[in-house]
Design a protein around this motif. Structure first.
Motif, PDB file in Angstrom:
ATOM      1  N   TYR A 134      55.198  59.793  83.087  1.00 54.58           N
ATOM      2  CA  TYR A 134      55.702  58.864  82.073  1.00 54.58           C
ATOM      3  C   TYR A 134      56.593  59.576  81.057  1.00 54.58           C
TER       4      TYR A 134
ATOM      5  N   LEU B 102      40.705  51.436  69.708  1.00 59.17           N
ATOM      6  CA  LEU B 102      40.275  51.473  71.112  1.00 59.17           C
ATOM      7  C   LEU B 102      39.329  52.647  71.353  1.00 59.17           C
TER       8      LEU B 102
ATOM      9  N   ILE C  46      45.224  52.644  68.891  1.00 59.90           N
ATOM     10  CA  ILE C  46      44.541  53.657  69.719  1.00 59.90           C
ATOM     11  C   ILE C  46      43.212  54.033  69.070  1.00 59.90           C
TER      12      ILE C  46
ATOM     13  N   LEU D  58      54.001  48.743  74.597  1.00 63.62           N
ATOM     14  CA  LEU D  58      52.738  49.506  74.620  1.00 63.62           C
ATOM     15  C   LEU D  58      51.780  48.975  73.566  1.00 63.62           C
TER      16      LEU D  58
ATOM     17  N   MET E  95      50.184  45.917  74.752  1.00 68.39           N
ATOM     18  CA  MET E  95      49.188  46.270  75.775  1.00 68.39           C
ATOM     19  C   MET E  95      47.894  46.743  75.099  1.00 68.39           C
TER      20      MET E  95
ATOM     21  N   LEU F 100      45.178  55.019  81.081  1.00 68.97           N
ATOM     22  CA  LEU F 100      46.604  55.011  81.426  1.00 68.97           C
ATOM     23  C   LEU F 100      47.443  54.637  80.202  1.00 68.97           C
ATOM     24  N   SER F 101      47.036  53.581  79.500  1.00 73.86           N
ATOM     25  CA  SER F 101      47.829  53.160  78.343  1.00 73.86           C
ATOM     26  C   SER F 101      47.753  54.194  77.227  1.00 73.86           C
ATOM     27  N   LEU F 102      46.615  54.884  77.096  1.00 70.24           N
ATOM     28  CA  LEU F 102      46.515  55.943  76.072  1.00 70.24           C
ATOM     29  C   LEU F 102      47.472  57.089  76.399  1.00 70.24           C
ATOM     30  N   ASN F 103      47.522  57.468  77.678  1.00 68.92           N
ATOM     31  CA  ASN F 103      48.447  58.527  78.099  1.00 68.92           C
ATOM     32  C   ASN F 103      49.897  58.121  77.880  1.00 68.92           C
ATOM     33  N   MET F 104      50.197  56.862  78.220  1.00 65.01           N
ATOM     34  CA  MET F 104      51.573  56.378  78.056  1.00 65.01           C
ATOM     35  C   MET F 104      51.966  56.364  76.583  1.00 65.01           C
ATOM     36  N   THR F 105      51.033  55.910  75.739  1.00 63.60           N
ATOM     37  CA  THR F 105      51.318  55.855  74.295  1.00 63.60           C
ATOM     38  C   THR F 105      51.557  57.260  73.744  1.00 63.60           C
ATOM     39  N   ALA F 106      50.712  58.192  74.169  1.00 66.36           N
ATOM     40  CA  ALA F 106      50.869  59.573  73.695  1.00 66.36           C
ATOM     41  C   ALA F 106      52.235  60.130  74.112  1.00 66.36           C
ATOM     42  N   ALA F 107      52.665  59.810  75.338  1.00 70.93           N
ATOM     43  CA  ALA F 107      53.953  60.312  75.819  1.00 70.93           C
ATOM     44  C   ALA F 107      55.114  59.686  75.036  1.00 70.93           C
ATOM     45  N   ALA F 108      54.992  58.365  74.741  1.00 77.96           N
ATOM     46  CA  ALA F 108      56.071  57.684  74.000  1.00 77.96           C
ATOM     47  C   ALA F 108      56.192  58.242  72.588  1.00 77.96           C
TER      48      ALA F 108
ATOM     49  N   GLY G   1      42.626  51.697  83.268  1.00 79.74           N
ATOM     50  CA  GLY G   1      43.734  51.026  82.586  1.00 79.74           C
ATOM     51  C   GLY G   1      43.880  51.505  81.153  1.00 79.74           C
ATOM     52  N   THR G   2      42.734  51.653  80.454  1.00 80.86           N
ATOM     53  CA  THR G   2      42.765  52.116  79.069  1.00 80.86           C
ATOM     54  C   THR G   2      43.284  53.546  78.996  1.00 80.86           C
TER      55      THR G   2
ATOM     56  N   ASN H 202      42.359  46.034  73.170  1.00 77.09           N
ATOM     57  CA  ASN H 202      41.389  45.979  72.066  1.00 77.09           C
ATOM     58  C   ASN H 202      40.627  44.661  72.082  1.00 77.09           C
TER      59      ASN H 202
END
Lengths: 167, 105
Positions: free
Chosen positions: B53, A157, A154, B72, B75, A116-124, A113-114, B80
């Protein structure tokens, strides 16, 4: 979580009483049995010697038993000390490994999950960067403000999740 | 069968952990060509989430993208907090282990 919610009584029980009981069972019971036997033999030996009714053979037999028991006692103590050293080393090794692993930080502990959210954030953030380059000023300004917060979260995290958040 | 129903059916075929994320983007997928949806799902199923994505965010309007960044961020804040709770648990566990170790000496 269960340990985190423990009260003082449970901590006392876990920290002191339990190791004490286990240590007592491992060390005290066999040691006390040998010591009691040794004491009994010595008492018999002393009593018989005082009465003067003991033969040389009987005296020698009891003396040999005492000697054997002493040797067993020393052997057991030596074994206990050696085992204790090994156990201590094992505990220390496990503790050191645990501390090292926890110190490496959040990246290694990151679950899917972490990641995934890191990848999504990087893409955004990458997409906002593209829109900045095309001259979309509104997207660039607002996006950069949000990107700063995202980057800060990030970083937290990735550093192992210290719980510091940028709202 | 409407296009959105078809998209929902396709989303249902994704791995379980990706479905909550994919469901959120069903409306956005209406702007995609069928071939683009197929390519995106192939990427997601193949594990290339970042590229999938990237395709999604490239189709978002600026407002949608900014809202997405806010989402995001929420999330990440939650993750955290979860990570902090895990870290506290680990710290407590190590404390107990150290005390037991000392008591065993």
């Amino acid at each position: 979580m269960i340990l985190a919610e423990f009260g003082w009584f449970q901590m006392l029980l876990l920290n002191w009483a339990l190791p004490g009981i286990i240590g007592g069972i491992i060390a005290y019971v066999p040691l006390s049995m040998i010591i009691k036997s040794l004491r009994k033999l010595l008492d018999t030996l002393i009593a018989a010697n005082e009465d003067g009714k003991i033969s040389a053979d009987e005296y020698n037999k009891i003396a040999a038993d005492v000697k054997d028991l002493k040797a067993n006692l020393v052997g057991l103590l030596t074994l206990f000390m050696k085992t204790r050293g090994t156990t201590m080393k094992s505990i220390l090794m496990v503790l050191i490994c645990g501390i090292l692993l926890s110190g490496i930080g959040g990246c290694l502990w990151a679950d899917s999950g972490t990641k995934l959210s890191l990848n999504m954030t990087a893409a955004a953030i990458g997409e906002i960067n593209k829109r900045c380059e095309t001259g979309d000023c509104n997207a660039c300004r607002e996006g950069l403000l949000r990107a700063t917060k995202l980057t800060s979260n990030i970083a937290n995290l990735a550093n192992g999740g210290r719980g510091e958040v940028s709202e | 069968m409407s296009q959105i129903t078809k998209i929902r059916e396709l989303v249902a075929k994704l791995p379980l952990e990706l479905q909550p994320y994919a469901s959120h983007y069903v409306e956005l997928l209406l702007n995609f060509q069928t071939s683009e949806i197929a390519a995106l799902l192939d990427l997601a199923v193949g594990g290339d989430i970042k590229l999938a994505y990237q395709m999604l965010v490239a189709k978002m309007s600026t407002e949608e993208l900014l809202d997405e960044m806010d989402r995001l961020n929420l999330m990440l804040i939650q993750q955290n907090k979860d990570a902090k709770a895990e870290s506290e648990y680990l710290k407590n566990f190590l404390n107990v282990a150290i005390v037991i170790g000392i008591a065993a000496l």
